[in-house]
Design an enzyme around this catalytic site. Structure first.
Site, short mmCIF file in Angstrom:
data_model
loop_
_atom_site.label_atom_id
_atom_site.label_comp_id
_atom_site.label_asym_id
_atom_site.label_seq_id
_atom_site.Cartn_x
_atom_site.Cartn_y
_atom_site.Cartn_z
N HIS A 13 0.86 -1.18 0.00
CA HIS A 13 0.00 0.00 0.00
C HIS A 13 0.90 1.24 0.00
CE1 HIS A 13 -4.05 -1.81 1.57
NE2 HIS A 13 -3.96 -1.82 0.25
N ASP A 42 0.96 4.12 1.31
CA ASP A 42 1.38 4.84 2.52
C ASP A 42 2.53 4.12 3.24
OD1 ASP A 42 -0.61 2.88 3.10
OD2 ASP A 42 -0.96 3.77 5.08
#
Ligand SMILES: [Zn+2]
Ligand SMILES: [Zn+2]
Length: 312
Positions: free
Chosen positions: A54, A56
C-alpha cells in the site's frame, strides 16, 4: 494519509553498536523525515523491510533508494517485502534508466525467518489486511555470560578437561581436596530483546504469536474503539484491538501508530482519547509521534540454563 503533524509509515531501528540502521516501511516523505531527524544517515541504512504493497508504506522507497545510490553508498542494501515489490521497484528503475546502477538486492517474503546474522533474527508472519501483509519481529540473540577462565586458573584449576566441566556449570574437586562450583565462574546471560512491528492488520492470532514476549510492540491503531466497524471493514485495528494484542502477547510496551487523520486535537475524538482507550486495557501504552525516539531497555541478566552452560 499525511497531515501537517504526522507523516505516513516509517520506523527506524538503530543499531548503534554496529553503525547501521534498518527501516520498516517507507511511505512518501520518509526521506525528508530521515534528513530532519538529525540522527539517521542514509549511508548507514543497510536493510529495508516493507510490510505490504500500500502506498502509505511504500511510495517513498524508489526515491530513497535512488538517493542512496547518488550518495555513493558502496554497501549493498537489502530490501525485503511481499510478492510484487520487486516488480514495482524494477518498473520504477526501468522508467528512469537507473536499473543497472542499482546496488540493491530484493528479497520477497515468505512466512518465517527472513534474515539472520550473529546478533539478530528477523522473522515475519502473514497478518489480516486487504492485501497480503506481513508483520515483522526482530529478535536479538541472547548473549551468553563469559566463563572467567582467569579466575579458575587463580583458584589453582589446571588447564584441561576440568575447565570444560566448570564451563558447563559442574562442581569439581581439585587434587588438594578443594571443591569449585562452575556456576560461580560464569557471568550471567544477557537476554536478547525483541521488537515487533505490525504494519497494517486487523486483530488476528498471528499478530499475538508474533508479538509474544516482545519488549516493544509497534502496532497500528488506525481507529478509535468507537469506529470498530470501520476497522473491521477496512481490515485495520482499533486502539483496543492493539491493546488486546499487547496484553495477550505479554508485551512490555505498546507503541500506537498509523493513526487516522480523522482524530486530531479539537475533533470529537482526539489522540489523547485514543491513548486513554488503549491504556484502559494495556497501561504501558504510548502514542507515537513523528521523530519519537524510544530506547529499548536491556533486560535483567539471568543465570545460565544447563543447556546454555553446555554450549559456552
Ligand atoms: Zn494498508
Ligand atoms: Zn497503512
Amino acid at each position: 494519509m499525511p497531515t501537517r503533524q504526522r507523516n505516513v509509515a516509517g520506523v527506524a531501528l538503530q543499531l548503534p553498536q554496529r553503525g547501521e540502521w534498518w527501516l520498516f516501511d517507507c511511505g512518501e516523505g520518509t526521506q525528508h523525515q530521515i534528513l530532519r531527524s538529525g540522527a539517521l544517515s542514509l549511508g548507514q541504512l543497510t536493510r529495508v523491510f516493507i510490510t505490504h504493497m500500500h502506498g502509505d508504506h511504500l511510495f517513498g522507497l524508489p526515491g530513497l533508494l535512488a538517493t542512496g545510490r547518488l550518495a555513493g553508498g558502496s554497501r549493498r542494501s537489502h530490501v525485503y517485502g511481499p510478492a510484487g515489490l520487486s516488480e514495482y521497484l524494477q518498473a520504477s528503475w526501468r522508467s528512469t534508466a537507473a536499473e543497472a546502477e542499482s546496488p540493491v538486492e530484493i528479497h520477497e517474503l515468505k512466512s518465517g525467518e527472513v534474515y539472520r546474522d550473529e546478533g539478530f533474527t528477523v522473522s515475519c508472519l502473514p497478518l489480516k489486511h486487504r492485501v497480503p501483509a506481513y508483520g515483522f519481529r526482530v529478535s536479538e540473540h541472547d548473549r551468553p555470560g563469559r566463563f572467567r577462565a582467569e579466575e579458575a586458573a587463580a583458584l589453582g584449576v589446571p588447564f584441561g578437561p576440568l575447565f570444560g566441566q566448570l564451563k558447563r556449570g559442574e562442581t569439581i574437586t581439585l587434587p588438594d581436596g578443594q571443591s569449585v562450583d562452575g556456576t560461580t565462574l560464569c557471568d550471567p546471560v544477557e537476554p536478547g530483546r525483541a521488537i515487533v512491528y505490525s504494519g497494517d492488520t486487523t486483530y488476528c492470532e498471528a499478530m499475538i504469536e508474533l508479538a509474544h514476549d516482545a519488549d516493544v510492540l509497534i502496532h497500528e491503531a488506525t481507529f478509535s474503539e468507537g469506529d470498530e466497524d470501520l476497522a473491521r471493514r477496512s481490515r485495520h485495528s482499533t486502539t483496543t484491538m492493539a491493546a488486546r494484542v499487547a496484553a495477550e502477547a505479554g508485551a512490555r510496551t505498546l507503541m500506537l501508530t498509523h493513526i487516522s487523520p480523522r482524530y486530531a486535537p479539537g475533533t470529537a475524538t482526539t489522540p489523547d482519547d485514543l491513548l486513554r482507550e488503549a491504556r484502559a486495557i494495556f497501561p504501558q501504552t504510548e502514542l507515537a509521534h513523528d521523530f519519537l525516539t524510544f530506547e529499548v531497555p536491556r533486560r535483567i541478566n539471568r543465570p545460565h540454563t544447563p543447556e546454555e552452560r553446555a554450549s559456552i
